[in-house]
Design an enzyme around this catalytic site. Structure first.
Site: not given
Ligand code: HEM
Length: 484
Positions: A55, A127
């Site tokens: 990420h 997410n």
């Protein structure tokens, strides 16, 4: 006894002075030719702040979360009490790409939220998909490596990606999400966010519930076609960061409605599948979503590095009224984030303004790198002491949680139902969405070897024969190839 060592620079040249820079006269300016001074400081400057191991590429914004319904029967958490408003920071991200990678590569999107509550920071690190690829944190490094770059040529590799996925069939559900439309959200504003794991809520009477979070976009779900995303990757790699910034800057604040699924505590024991399995959703017929409140993002960061790059989200950050479930993945994450952040930002990262709680916080940790808050001066740094400092707060203890069983490397493959939920997801899609799923899959497998492509088509066929047949055809195989 420690051996005496002469100091040299990085290429073995003796260092004549490690105390005095090379200056023009005793009070004069430093000469640029003092290469050891430069090397020493340049080396030091680069010792810290690597990008996130996953990420790495993302953007974020501040805003607030407001409770619109009364759900106090399920949790005593201060932030979820009726009409409460809490400041938030949200960071959106892609998973596998590096800090400079395009926003529009097909990937799950991170949806990490920090709530600055009156009882400490609450982080939901989710997410844009309600499930994940694996069930056990011991596979996380393998999974991520298969998605990142090869060890030899530093290239991303379809072979590795699909080799791992197809050998770990519990990933079929998430792969179906990813290869469908939702794998390329049009903007971060046009996607939902999910806490994904099952969490624990406790109400004021000590009663407990298992819950799942769903943040539903109020902008509507929208996505990019693969062709649009590919073009955007070349022309505006920062498309999603730009979109969020521009929307907020022009007063168009995006919002999400928070819904939760609530499972009575006792149901978990004999639910028809493991309710703590991160590769599965709870069907809405079983536990219908309940509205909680609304989140609005209305303020751009003032400084990207200070507010977004340095933010540290940690699933272990839960205030009273919220707890963990036995989801193995969640348990693994409770270790990983703080550990990663101690490495990425340092042991005192919780003092960086964006990470610091907005409520008073007092602990007796001391020292460490980048301690910039005065280090609590002369307050005592041990407990017990005779001065009544540092009292624990037993009122906030969670009720005891009964667990039993033998310690073992229990085989989570005893549950081999990898395919019923991806099959259900496939059947929810329109024909056009199914076709896009086939085409995206074929494109994404790229130059992976034939046997790996066939293995994937076979796995899809176990989810739904039409899914398998569609993927097979899109891959250019004959229908008979699946039996090989
Ligand atoms: C065992 C499984 C997992 C492990 C070990 C893991 C580990 C990590 C680590 C080490 C980071 C970097 C943290 C930092 O440097 O600040 C990270 C970031 C992140 N992870 Fe995970 N992760 C796992 C599963 C998941 C799952 C299941 C989700 C979503 C449901 C998720 C969502 C995220 C997000 C959104 C970020 C970026 C947070 C930010 O914006 O700073 N991860 N993960």
């Amino acid at each position: 006894m420690a051996q005496s060592r002469p100091t040299t620079n990085n290429v073995g040249i003796p260092v004549a002075s490690d105390d005095h820079s090379l200056t023009l006269g005793p009070n004069g300016p430093i000469l640029l030719q003092d290469h050891y001074l430069i090397e020493k400081n340049a080396q030091f400057n680069r010792e810290r702040v690597p990008e996130r191991v996953v990420h790495a590429k993302g953007g974020g914004a501040f805003g607030f979360f407001q409770v619109t319904e009364d759900i106090s029967q399920f949790t005593k958490a201060a932030l979820f009490q009726p009409s409460t408003t809490t400041d938030v920071l949200v960071r959106f991200s892609t998973v596998a790409g590096e800090l400079g990678s395009p926003d529009t590569w097909r990937d799950p999107r991170g949806f990490a939220m920090k709530f600055y509550t009156t009882q400490g920071n609450y982080d939901i690190v989710g997410n844009n998909t309600p499930v994940f690829f694996i069930r056990d944190p011991i596979k996380f490094p393998d999974f991520i490596r298969s998605q990142k770059r090869r060890a030899d040529n530093h290239l991303r590799d379809n072979n590795m990606q699909w080799d791992f996925w197809t050998l770990r069939p519990e990933s079929a559900h998430q792969v179906t999400w990813l290869m469908g439309d939702r794998g390329l959200p049009k903007t971060w504003r046009n996607m939902n966010g999910y806490g994904s794991h099952t969490f624990l809520w406790e109400n004021a009477s000590g009663e407990r519930f298992w819950i799942k979070y769903h943040f539903k976009t109020e902008q509507g779900i929208d996505f990019l076609t693969q062709a649009d995303a590919d073009e955007m990757a070349g022309t505006d790699g920062d498309y999603h960061i730009r979109d969020l910034w521009t929307a907020i800057d022009s007063g168009n604040a995006p919002s999400w409605r928070l819904e939760v699924q609530v499972m009575p505590y006792a149901d978990a024991a004999d639910y028809r599948f493991n309710p703590f399995d991160l590769t599965k959703v709870w069907p809405h017929e079983d536990y219908p979503p309940i509205t909680v409140g609304r989140m609005v993002l209305n303020r751009n960061p003032a400084n990207y590095f200070a507010d977004v790059e340095q933010v540290a989200f940690n699933p272990a950050n839960v205030p009273p009224g919220i707890g963990f479930s036995p989801d193995k993945m969640l348990q693994g994450r409770l270790f990983s984030y703080g550990d990663a952040q101690r490495y990425r930002l340092g042991v005192n990262h919780y003092q960086i303004p964006v990470n610091a709680p907005r409520c008073p916080f007092t602990n007796f940790h001391r020292d460490g790198q980048m301690r910039v808050d005065g280090n609590a001066g002369g307050t005592l740094h041990y407990e017990p002491n005779s001065y009544g400092q540092w009292q624990e707060q037993p009122d906030y203890r969670e009720p005891p949680l009964s667990v039993e069983g033998a310690a073992d490397h229990w085989d989570h493959r005893k549950d081999d139902d990898y395919y019923s939920q991806p099959g259900a997801l496939f059947r929810l899609m329109t024909h056009a969405q199914q076709q896009a799923l086939f085409d995206n899959t074929a494109r994404a497998t790229g130059d992976a070897p034939e046997d790996i492509k066939l293995r994937h088509a076979r796995n899809c066929g176990k989810a739904d024969p039409e899914y398998g047949a569609g993927v097979l055809q899109a891959l250019g195989f004959s229908p008979q190839a699946i039996g090989k």
